[in-house]
Design a protein around this motif. Structure first.
Motif, PDB file in Angstrom:
ATOM      1  N   ILE A   1      37.812   4.008  -2.194  1.00  0.00           N
ATOM      2  CA  ILE A   1      36.993   3.109  -3.010  1.00  0.00           C
ATOM      3  C   ILE A   1      37.650   2.813  -4.359  1.00  0.00           C
ATOM      4  O   ILE A   1      37.252   1.878  -5.045  1.00  0.00           O
ATOM      5  CB  ILE A   1      35.583   3.675  -3.235  1.00  0.00           C
ATOM      6  N   GLY A   2      38.664   3.584  -4.713  1.00  0.00           N
ATOM      7  CA  GLY A   2      39.390   3.310  -5.949  1.00  0.00           C
ATOM      8  C   GLY A   2      40.073   1.953  -5.934  1.00  0.00           C
ATOM      9  O   GLY A   2      40.404   1.410  -6.997  1.00  0.00           O
ATOM     10  N   ALA A   3      40.300   1.389  -4.734  1.00  0.00           N
ATOM     11  CA  ALA A   3      40.926   0.075  -4.628  1.00  0.00           C
ATOM     12  C   ALA A   3      39.936  -1.058  -4.863  1.00  0.00           C
ATOM     13  O   ALA A   3      40.342  -2.215  -5.000  1.00  0.00           O
ATOM     14  CB  ALA A   3      41.567  -0.084  -3.248  1.00  0.00           C
ATOM     15  N   VAL A   4      38.643  -0.734  -4.903  1.00  0.00           N
ATOM     16  CA  VAL A   4      37.603  -1.737  -5.088  1.00  0.00           C
ATOM     17  C   VAL A   4      37.301  -1.848  -6.581  1.00  0.00           C
ATOM     18  O   VAL A   4      37.074  -0.832  -7.248  1.00  0.00           O
ATOM     19  CB  VAL A   4      36.321  -1.342  -4.327  1.00  0.00           C
ATOM     20  N   PRO A   5      37.321  -3.057  -7.157  1.00  0.00           N
ATOM     21  CA  PRO A   5      36.971  -3.196  -8.573  1.00  0.00           C
ATOM     22  C   PRO A   5      35.654  -2.499  -8.886  1.00  0.00           C
ATOM     23  O   PRO A   5      34.672  -2.652  -8.152  1.00  0.00           O
ATOM     24  CB  PRO A   5      36.877  -4.711  -8.762  1.00  0.00           C
ATOM     25  N   SER A   6      35.641  -1.736  -9.962  1.00  0.00           N
ATOM     26  CA  SER A   6      34.487  -0.901 -10.280  1.00  0.00           C
ATOM     27  C   SER A   6      33.189  -1.696 -10.366  1.00  0.00           C
ATOM     28  O   SER A   6      32.149  -1.280  -9.829  1.00  0.00           O
ATOM     29  CB  SER A   6      34.733  -0.167 -11.606  1.00  0.00           C
ATOM     30  N   SER A   7      33.242  -2.862 -10.996  1.00  0.00           N
ATOM     31  CA  SER A   7      32.023  -3.657 -11.132  1.00  0.00           C
ATOM     32  C   SER A   7      31.517  -4.136  -9.775  1.00  0.00           C
ATOM     33  O   SER A   7      30.303  -4.178  -9.527  1.00  0.00           O
ATOM     34  CB  SER A   7      32.269  -4.846 -12.054  1.00  0.00           C
TER      35      SER A   7
ATOM     36  N   SER B   1      25.946  17.078  -5.620  1.00  0.00           N
ATOM     37  CA  SER B   1      26.833  17.328  -6.753  1.00  0.00           C
ATOM     38  C   SER B   1      27.334  18.768  -6.736  1.00  0.00           C
ATOM     39  O   SER B   1      28.512  19.034  -6.990  1.00  0.00           O
ATOM     40  CB  SER B   1      26.102  17.038  -8.066  1.00  0.00           C
ATOM     41  N   ASP B   2      26.443  19.696  -6.425  1.00  0.00           N
ATOM     42  CA  ASP B   2      26.836  21.115  -6.354  1.00  0.00           C
ATOM     43  C   ASP B   2      27.835  21.348  -5.225  1.00  0.00           C
ATOM     44  O   ASP B   2      28.743  22.168  -5.350  1.00  0.00           O
ATOM     45  CB  ASP B   2      25.598  21.989  -6.155  1.00  0.00           C
TER      46      ASP B   2
ATOM     47  N   VAL C   1      35.973  14.815   0.308  1.00  0.00           N
ATOM     48  CA  VAL C   1      35.976  13.483   0.926  1.00  0.00           C
ATOM     49  C   VAL C   1      34.560  13.138   1.369  1.00  0.00           C
ATOM     50  O   VAL C   1      33.920  13.948   2.048  1.00  0.00           O
ATOM     51  CB  VAL C   1      36.926  13.396   2.135  1.00  0.00           C
ATOM     52  N   VAL C   2      34.104  11.959   0.994  1.00  0.00           N
ATOM     53  CA  VAL C   2      32.840  11.427   1.496  1.00  0.00           C
ATOM     54  C   VAL C   2      33.167  10.241   2.391  1.00  0.00           C
ATOM     55  O   VAL C   2      33.818   9.282   1.956  1.00  0.00           O
ATOM     56  CB  VAL C   2      31.898  10.987   0.354  1.00  0.00           C
ATOM     57  N   LEU C   3      32.743  10.322   3.648  1.00  0.00           N
ATOM     58  CA  LEU C   3      32.988   9.259   4.618  1.00  0.00           C
ATOM     59  C   LEU C   3      31.655   8.629   5.002  1.00  0.00           C
ATOM     60  O   LEU C   3      30.839   9.252   5.671  1.00  0.00           O
ATOM     61  CB  LEU C   3      33.699   9.811   5.858  1.00  0.00           C
ATOM     62  N   ALA C   4      31.452   7.412   4.555  1.00  0.00           N
ATOM     63  CA  ALA C   4      30.209   6.700   4.806  1.00  0.00           C
ATOM     64  C   ALA C   4      30.375   5.756   5.993  1.00  0.00           C
ATOM     65  O   ALA C   4      31.484   5.403   6.386  1.00  0.00           O
ATOM     66  CB  ALA C   4      29.793   5.920   3.563  1.00  0.00           C
ATOM     67  N   SER C   5      29.248   5.332   6.531  1.00  0.00           N
ATOM     68  CA  SER C   5      29.290   4.386   7.645  1.00  0.00           C
ATOM     69  C   SER C   5      29.599   2.973   7.179  1.00  0.00           C
ATOM     70  O   SER C   5      30.094   2.155   7.959  1.00  0.00           O
ATOM     71  CB  SER C   5      27.947   4.391   8.394  1.00  0.00           C
ATOM     72  N   HIS C   6      29.315   2.673   5.898  1.00  0.00           N
ATOM     73  CA  HIS C   6      29.448   1.296   5.425  1.00  0.00           C
ATOM     74  C   HIS C   6      30.150   1.230   4.067  1.00  0.00           C
ATOM     75  O   HIS C   6      29.741   0.490   3.177  1.00  0.00           O
ATOM     76  CB  HIS C   6      28.074   0.636   5.340  1.00  0.00           C
ATOM     77  N   LEU C   7      31.225   1.994   3.924  1.00  0.00           N
ATOM     78  CA  LEU C   7      31.984   2.034   2.672  1.00  0.00           C
ATOM     79  C   LEU C   7      33.368   2.580   2.965  1.00  0.00           C
ATOM     80  O   LEU C   7      33.516   3.450   3.836  1.00  0.00           O
ATOM     81  CB  LEU C   7      31.271   2.946   1.659  1.00  0.00           C
ATOM     82  N   PRO C   8      34.402   2.103   2.269  1.00  0.00           N
ATOM     83  CA  PRO C   8      35.694   2.786   2.377  1.00  0.00           C
ATOM     84  C   PRO C   8      35.556   4.247   1.954  1.00  0.00           C
ATOM     85  O   PRO C   8      34.622   4.618   1.236  1.00  0.00           O
ATOM     86  CB  PRO C   8      36.584   1.997   1.404  1.00  0.00           C
ATOM     87  N   SER C   9      36.478   5.067   2.371  1.00  0.00           N
ATOM     88  CA  SER C   9      36.406   6.497   2.080  1.00  0.00           C
ATOM     89  C   SER C   9      36.487   6.761   0.577  1.00  0.00           C
ATOM     90  O   SER C   9      37.057   5.985  -0.184  1.00  0.00           O
ATOM     91  CB  SER C   9      37.527   7.247   2.806  1.00  0.00           C
ATOM     92  N   ALA C  10      35.873   7.875   0.178  1.00  0.00           N
ATOM     93  CA  ALA C  10      35.834   8.260  -1.238  1.00  0.00           C
ATOM     94  C   ALA C  10      36.428   9.652  -1.381  1.00  0.00           C
ATOM     95  O   ALA C  10      35.869  10.632  -0.879  1.00  0.00           O
ATOM     96  CB  ALA C  10      34.399   8.234  -1.760  1.00  0.00           C
ATOM     97  N   HIS C  11      37.584   9.745  -2.044  1.00  0.00           N
ATOM     98  CA  HIS C  11      38.276  11.020  -2.220  1.00  0.00           C
ATOM     99  C   HIS C  11      38.063  11.524  -3.649  1.00  0.00           C
ATOM    100  O   HIS C  11      38.426  10.843  -4.606  1.00  0.00           O
ATOM    101  CB  HIS C  11      39.768  10.858  -1.941  1.00  0.00           C
ATOM    102  N   HIS C  12      37.470  12.696  -3.771  1.00  0.00           N
ATOM    103  CA  HIS C  12      37.237  13.338  -5.067  1.00  0.00           C
ATOM    104  C   HIS C  12      36.487  12.388  -6.022  1.00  0.00           C
ATOM    105  O   HIS C  12      36.807  12.299  -7.206  1.00  0.00           O
ATOM    106  CB  HIS C  12      38.560  13.781  -5.688  1.00  0.00           C
ATOM    107  N   LYS C  13      35.508  11.698  -5.482  1.00  0.00           N
ATOM    108  CA  LYS C  13      34.726  10.747  -6.284  1.00  0.00           C
ATOM    109  C   LYS C  13      33.223  10.960  -6.095  1.00  0.00           C
ATOM    110  O   LYS C  13      32.435  10.007  -6.213  1.00  0.00           O
ATOM    111  CB  LYS C  13      35.120   9.317  -5.949  1.00  0.00           C
ATOM    112  N   THR C  14      32.833  12.193  -5.815  1.00  0.00           N
ATOM    113  CA  THR C  14      31.420  12.457  -5.577  1.00  0.00           C
ATOM    114  C   THR C  14      30.565  12.062  -6.769  1.00  0.00           C
ATOM    115  O   THR C  14      29.518  11.427  -6.617  1.00  0.00           O
ATOM    116  CB  THR C  14      31.203  13.952  -5.250  1.00  0.00           C
TER     117      THR C  14
END
Length: 266
Positions: A172-178, A211-212, A217-230
């Protein structure tokens, strides 16, 4: 269909649904290379032939042991998968099985019921089923891989992408934050409209549990993968209750959309 390796022992199969006026919604399924191989969700109905071909290229159907549904709506190719993989069991909740039975005949001996809070032993690790803070079906569950820490979050954290290319982002880091924030807030309003009525403190307490855990890695059904971005994901979701409610197009706008989608004749 885009194939990637977003986490240890995981291959993602990514498709997309164009949504006029909104963007491109990623649709992910995952193969988990456990000792007893696992398929998580089953792709799009329109892509079933290609999806089956890709799954076969990743794991021998005879070796596939588990087909886990995080959501009854993610069962588009489930009958074809179960036919191709005779030793695989469909993992869902009792309610999920009942909802599936309204449209599909799945033999009871091909079903394995896994409730939130319970663990599924897949040979070299266990997968924990859990409820998610945002969902649109009471049968929705996530999965947590205790060996690698990978967190499969079903519909939670989803977002339409502004372009088709962004659907195939490796993070998701490749997606503009806004764009990411706007997309996730929109998705939460569409997917879980009753979220605005949930007690805020109770909702934040549920987010704190993730958060705890802080999965790598968070792998969602409808989002690119998220690494260390919880925390990034949770910060956006924490403010989702403040997003405006979503009202789809009316009939006149719908007809305009259909007209725009018609092929141009030479």
């Amino acid at each position: 269909m885009y194939i990637s390796r977003p986490a240890p022992d995981v291959v993602a199969l990514t498709d997309a649904v164009p949504v006029p006026g909104i963007g491109f919604l990623p649709v992910n399924a995952y193969v988990l290379y456990a000792k007893e191989p696992v398929l998580i969700d089953t792709g799009l109905r329109a892509s079933t032939p290609e999806f089956l071909e890709e799954v076969r290229s990743l794991v021998e159907p005879a070796d596939l042991r588990w087909v886990c549904l995080t959501h009854p709506g993610h069962a588009e190719s489930v009958l074809e998968i179960l036919e191709a993989a005779p030793d695989a069991l469909l993992v869902t909740t009792f309610l999920g099985e009942r909802l599936l039975s309204l449209e599909r005949r799945i033999p009871p001996d091909r079903v394995f019921l896994l409730n939130p809070g319970e663990w599924l032993d897949v040979g070299d690790r266990r997968l924990k089923s859990f409820r998610l803070p945002v969902y649109d079906s009471p049968a929705t569950t996530g999965l947590f891989d205790e060996l690698t820490g990978t967190y499969f979050s079903s519909d939670c954290f989803g977002a339409p992408m502004t372009t088709g290319d962004l659907v195939q982002s490796d993070d998701i880091g490749a997606v503009p934050s806004s764009d990411l924030v706007a997309g996730q807030r929109l998705w939460a309003a569409v997917d879980c409209p009753e979220l605005v009525n949930v007690d805020r403190d109770a909702f934040l307490s549920r987010l704190a549990l993730l958060s705890d855990l802080d999965p790598p890695v968070v792998l969602a059904s409808h989002l690119p993968s998220a690494h260390h971005k919880t925390e990034t994901l949770l910060d956006t979701l924490a403010n989702a209750q403040d997003a405006p409610s979503y009202a789809g197009p009316g009939q006149a706008a719908f007809e305009r959309m259909l007209h725009e989608m018609e092929p141009t004749r030479a």
